[in-house]
Design a protein around this motif. Structure first.
Motif, PDB file in Angstrom:
ATOM      1  N   THR A   1      37.695  42.374  42.514  1.00  0.00           N
ATOM      2  CA  THR A   1      38.784  43.299  42.188  1.00  0.00           C
ATOM      3  C   THR A   1      39.053  43.296  40.685  1.00  0.00           C
ATOM      4  N   ILE A   2      39.563  44.423  40.205  1.00  0.00           N
ATOM      5  CA  ILE A   2      39.956  44.565  38.802  1.00  0.00           C
ATOM      6  C   ILE A   2      41.397  45.052  38.790  1.00  0.00           C
ATOM      7  N   GLU A   3      42.257  44.282  38.139  1.00  0.00           N
ATOM      8  CA  GLU A   3      43.687  44.613  38.137  1.00  0.00           C
ATOM      9  C   GLU A   3      44.173  44.803  36.702  1.00  0.00           C
ATOM     10  N   VAL A   4      44.811  45.960  36.469  1.00  0.00           N
ATOM     11  CA  VAL A   4      45.410  46.233  35.173  1.00  0.00           C
ATOM     12  C   VAL A   4      46.783  45.574  35.132  1.00  0.00           C
ATOM     13  N   ILE A   5      46.955  44.583  34.283  1.00  0.00           N
ATOM     14  CA  ILE A   5      48.224  43.859  34.174  1.00  0.00           C
ATOM     15  C   ILE A   5      49.194  44.630  33.287  1.00  0.00           C
ATOM     16  N   ASP A   6      48.714  45.058  32.142  1.00  0.00           N
ATOM     17  CA  ASP A   6      49.489  45.932  31.262  1.00  0.00           C
ATOM     18  C   ASP A   6      48.494  46.716  30.424  1.00  0.00           C
ATOM     19  N   THR A   7      48.958  47.450  29.443  1.00  0.00           N
ATOM     20  CA  THR A   7      48.100  48.349  28.670  1.00  0.00           C
ATOM     21  C   THR A   7      46.871  47.654  28.104  1.00  0.00           C
ATOM     22  N   TYR A   8      47.037  46.405  27.682  1.00  0.00           N
ATOM     23  CA  TYR A   8      45.936  45.724  27.011  1.00  0.00           C
ATOM     24  C   TYR A   8      45.522  44.419  27.701  1.00  0.00           C
ATOM     25  N   THR A   9      45.873  44.265  28.961  1.00  0.00           N
ATOM     26  CA  THR A   9      45.487  43.056  29.702  1.00  0.00           C
ATOM     27  C   THR A   9      44.877  43.457  31.044  1.00  0.00           C
ATOM     28  N   VAL A  10      43.727  42.876  31.354  1.00  0.00           N
ATOM     29  CA  VAL A  10      43.055  43.163  32.612  1.00  0.00           C
ATOM     30  C   VAL A  10      42.630  41.850  33.261  1.00  0.00           C
ATOM     31  N   LYS A  11      42.857  41.750  34.570  1.00  0.00           N
ATOM     32  CA  LYS A  11      42.477  40.557  35.336  1.00  0.00           C
ATOM     33  C   LYS A  11      41.341  40.920  36.277  1.00  0.00           C
ATOM     34  N   ILE A  12      40.277  40.157  36.187  1.00  0.00           N
ATOM     35  CA  ILE A  12      39.093  40.405  37.013  1.00  0.00           C
ATOM     36  C   ILE A  12      38.882  39.221  37.937  1.00  0.00           C
ATOM     37  N   THR A  13      38.894  39.491  39.239  1.00  0.00           N
ATOM     38  CA  THR A  13      38.661  38.449  40.239  1.00  0.00           C
ATOM     39  C   THR A  13      37.268  38.619  40.806  1.00  0.00           C
TER      40      THR A  13
ATOM     41  N   LEU B   1      36.500  29.262  38.384  1.00  0.00           N
ATOM     42  CA  LEU B   1      35.581  30.237  37.795  1.00  0.00           C
ATOM     43  C   LEU B   1      35.634  31.605  38.471  1.00  0.00           C
ATOM     44  N   LYS B   2      36.708  31.904  39.155  1.00  0.00           N
ATOM     45  CA  LYS B   2      36.789  33.179  39.869  1.00  0.00           C
ATOM     46  C   LYS B   2      37.698  34.206  39.207  1.00  0.00           C
ATOM     47  N   VAL B   3      38.714  33.773  38.502  1.00  0.00           N
ATOM     48  CA  VAL B   3      39.678  34.712  37.929  1.00  0.00           C
ATOM     49  C   VAL B   3      39.585  34.676  36.404  1.00  0.00           C
ATOM     50  N   TRP B   4      39.220  35.817  35.832  1.00  0.00           N
ATOM     51  CA  TRP B   4      39.037  35.952  34.385  1.00  0.00           C
ATOM     52  C   TRP B   4      40.031  36.984  33.871  1.00  0.00           C
ATOM     53  N   THR B   5      40.841  36.585  32.897  1.00  0.00           N
ATOM     54  CA  THR B   5      41.861  37.484  32.349  1.00  0.00           C
ATOM     55  C   THR B   5      41.561  37.744  30.871  1.00  0.00           C
ATOM     56  N   PHE B   6      41.456  39.028  30.528  1.00  0.00           N
ATOM     57  CA  PHE B   6      41.087  39.423  29.174  1.00  0.00           C
ATOM     58  C   PHE B   6      42.237  40.151  28.497  1.00  0.00           C
ATOM     59  N   LYS B   7      42.525  39.751  27.276  1.00  0.00           N
ATOM     60  CA  LYS B   7      43.506  40.429  26.435  1.00  0.00           C
ATOM     61  C   LYS B   7      42.729  41.282  25.433  1.00  0.00           C
ATOM     62  N   LEU B   8      42.949  42.596  25.453  1.00  0.00           N
ATOM     63  CA  LEU B   8      42.211  43.496  24.574  1.00  0.00           C
ATOM     64  C   LEU B   8      42.871  43.598  23.200  1.00  0.00           C
ATOM     65  N   ARG B   9      42.056  43.870  22.199  1.00  0.00           N
ATOM     66  CA  ARG B   9      42.616  44.199  20.892  1.00  0.00           C
ATOM     67  C   ARG B   9      43.385  45.517  21.023  1.00  0.00           C
ATOM     68  N   GLU B  10      44.438  45.650  20.254  1.00  0.00           N
ATOM     69  CA  GLU B  10      45.243  46.864  20.336  1.00  0.00           C
ATOM     70  C   GLU B  10      44.811  47.926  19.327  1.00  0.00           C
ATOM     71  N   ASN B  11      43.821  47.606  18.522  1.00  0.00           N
ATOM     72  CA  ASN B  11      43.404  48.555  17.490  1.00  0.00           C
ATOM     73  C   ASN B  11      41.991  49.082  17.697  1.00  0.00           C
ATOM     74  N   VAL B  12      41.488  49.060  18.941  1.00  0.00           N
ATOM     75  CA  VAL B  12      40.163  49.582  19.238  1.00  0.00           C
ATOM     76  C   VAL B  12      40.300  51.026  19.713  1.00  0.00           C
TER      77      VAL B  12
END
Length: 511
Positions: A134-146, A84-95
């Motif tokens: 920490t908040i890490e930008v993986i790529d343009t539409y992916t962010v990893k939150i620890t 429950l510590k690492v959450w990875t979100f994939k953003l919509r590309e049309n927002v």
């Protein structure tokens, strides 16, 4: 005959198209008794501000209108680690953000998520996303939150407007004036804000998602709830935020409006000062508990039964509500209260000040307490303030007692942590500056478990300890009662008291 049939079909199709077009021309007026204090998501501390900001700003995920399910919004999907510590979100590309002075309506990216969350953690008075490490930008539409530690209700935190995504260019370009020129990715833009009178929004025609039916949305600020009901009955407003118990018969008697009631996730209580003044003495607090009959508070305020006595801070609408909470509540005993005051050195009585907002229910609770406390030798001065001043006073640690109203999500974290964890001392939620390491421990255990039954055990234990400290006198739980015109279609009354005109699964319109 065939010619007539074709004509009839065309007329039917035309009428349907006209009805559909009319939906998109809807104008909706919401009446509310509280003024927003800010239009900056990172800075808000009150429901009034949160409610209006949802029209402009969006979060990664959002609750449905019945506050039962969390749905994707800016984020289209997510994953979470087993711990429950690492959450990875994939953003919509049309927002896309709305067009503003400093950007032309560009895509929302992972960099915006990082910027918004970093900013919130730096400047927010309530630091709602305090658990992020920490908040890490993986790529343009992916962010990893620890996270700093396992935190089960993280998705619920991210539904809060304090976790809204904002464009750096607009925030830094406007500076302190961003609050007057808010820009987000939401379906509406702010057109006018006349303090203490109204706030109006217009549909953003280039909104990235489904088109809202309501074209113009206006909030009328009417601090007197009785006048608010009259505005509903006269057709000046289409939805009212809160119908007084005494006005329910008036609303139900009118065939053009309805008093819609749902169980509420709320608690209204008297929070005592834990660090300054007479209420720092446990005996004084015990005397106050024994002197006030909580059942009488509910009877006085809610003769039409739209509220019930409260015996603890976790509301009946939460899945962690304890049906046996009354077992560790201090019973009504005015003679015992007098004796305890003598033991505490107040044989000649004492004076206290209780602050309340201009909400009539909270004022009534304070007046009932004032009357009962007088009978045991406590002179309680009741001071009512408008909302902005009340929030300031209640959080600065100066009030002997203040009348807190707290409504949020079904997860008990949003009651126990924000009102009782020591790290929230000095905010509106914990204006009493309560600090109990044992309570902190159980709240943190509740945060870190993925098992709901375990979480229930921990939060209930924290609640029991809070009630033993007698720092927080529960007054009542309200049903959420909103007045709704019969012209309003598709509207759901939410248990968290938020008026959602447009949300996952909800698109309100006016006939």
């Amino acid at each position: 005959m065939r010619k007539y049939l074709v004509t009839a079909v065309l007329l039917v199709l035309l009428s349907f198209s006209m009805i559909a077009a009319d939906k998109y021309d809807s104008e909706l007026v919401v009446g509310t008794d509280q003024n927003p204090t800010t239009m900056d998501p990172a800075m808000y501390q009150d429901l009034a501000s949160s409610q209006v900001m949802r029209n402009i700003f969006e979060t990664l995920v959002a609750y449905t209108s019945d506050v039962q399910e969390i749905k994707p919004l800016i984020a289209e999907s997510w994953t979470v680690s087993d711990d429950l510590k690492v959450w990875t979100f994939k953003l919509r590309e049309n927002v896309f953000f709305q067009k503003g002075k400093f950007q032309d309506g560009r895509n929302v990216t992972a960099e915006d998520v990082k910027y918004s969350f970093d900013r919130e953690m730096e400047i927010s008075p309530m630091v709602r996303i305090y658990m992020i490490d920490t908040i890490e930008v993986i790529d343009t539409y992916t962010v990893k939150i620890t996270l700093q530690y396992p935190y089960a209700p993280f998705l619920t935190v991210l539904t809060d407007i304090g976790a809204a995504i904002v464009p750096k260019e607009e925030v830094e370009g406007w500076g302190d004036d961003f609050v007057l020129h808010p820009i987000g990715s939401g379906p509406y833009v702010l057109k006018e804000w006349v303090k203490d009178d109204h706030m109006s929004f217009e549909r953003y025609e280039n909104y990235w998602g489904e088109k809202p039916y309501v074209k113009k949305l206006t909030y009328k600020f009417i601090p007197d709830k009785a006048v608010l009901t009259l505005a509903l009955l006269s057709g000046q407003v289409d939805i009212t935020s809160d119908v007084l118990d005494q006005d329910i018969p008036k609303v139900t008697a009118d065939p053009n409006v309805e008093a819609v009631m749902v169980g509420g996730n709320n608690i209204y209580a008297a929070y005592m000062n834990a660090t300054k003044g007479p209420t720092t003495d446990p005996k004084v607090r015990e005397a106050i508990f024994k002197a006030v009959d909580v059942t009488q508070i509910a009877k006085v305020i809610f003769p039409n039964e739209s509220g019930v006595p409260a015996y603890g801070p976790i509301p009946p609408g939460s899945w962690a509500y304890n049906p046996d909470v009354k077992d560790f509540y201090t019973p009504y005993d005015p003679e015992g209260a007098k004796q305890i005051l003598k033991e505490a050195g107040y044989s000649d009585g004492l004076k206290l000040k209780m602050y309340t907002s201009d909400d009539p229910n909270r004022r009534k609770m304070a007046i009932v307490m004032q009357s009962m406390l007088k009978q045991v030798g406590i002179d309680l001065e009741v001071i009512s303030l408008e909302w902005g001043s009340f929030v300031e006073v209640s959080g600065n640690g100066e009030a002997d007692i203040y009348a807190i109203g707290w409504t949020w999500y079904p997860d008990p974290e949003f009651f126990m942590y924000y009102m009782f964890h020591s790290s929230t001392a000095g905010t509106y939620g914990n204006g009493g500056r309560y600090n109990n390491p044992e309570v902190d421990k159980y709240i943190e255990l509740g945060e870190s478990s993925a098992d709901q039954d375990e979480r229930i055990t921990y939060y209930r234990k924290a609640e029991e300890l809070v009630m033993k400290d007698r720092i927080f006198f529960p007054g009542y739980h309200k049903l959420v009662v909103m007045g709704v015109s019969d012209k309003v279609k598709g509207f759901t009354v939410s248990s968290d008291m938020t008026i959602r005109v447009f949300a996952p699964g909800t698109n309100v319109y006016v006939e």
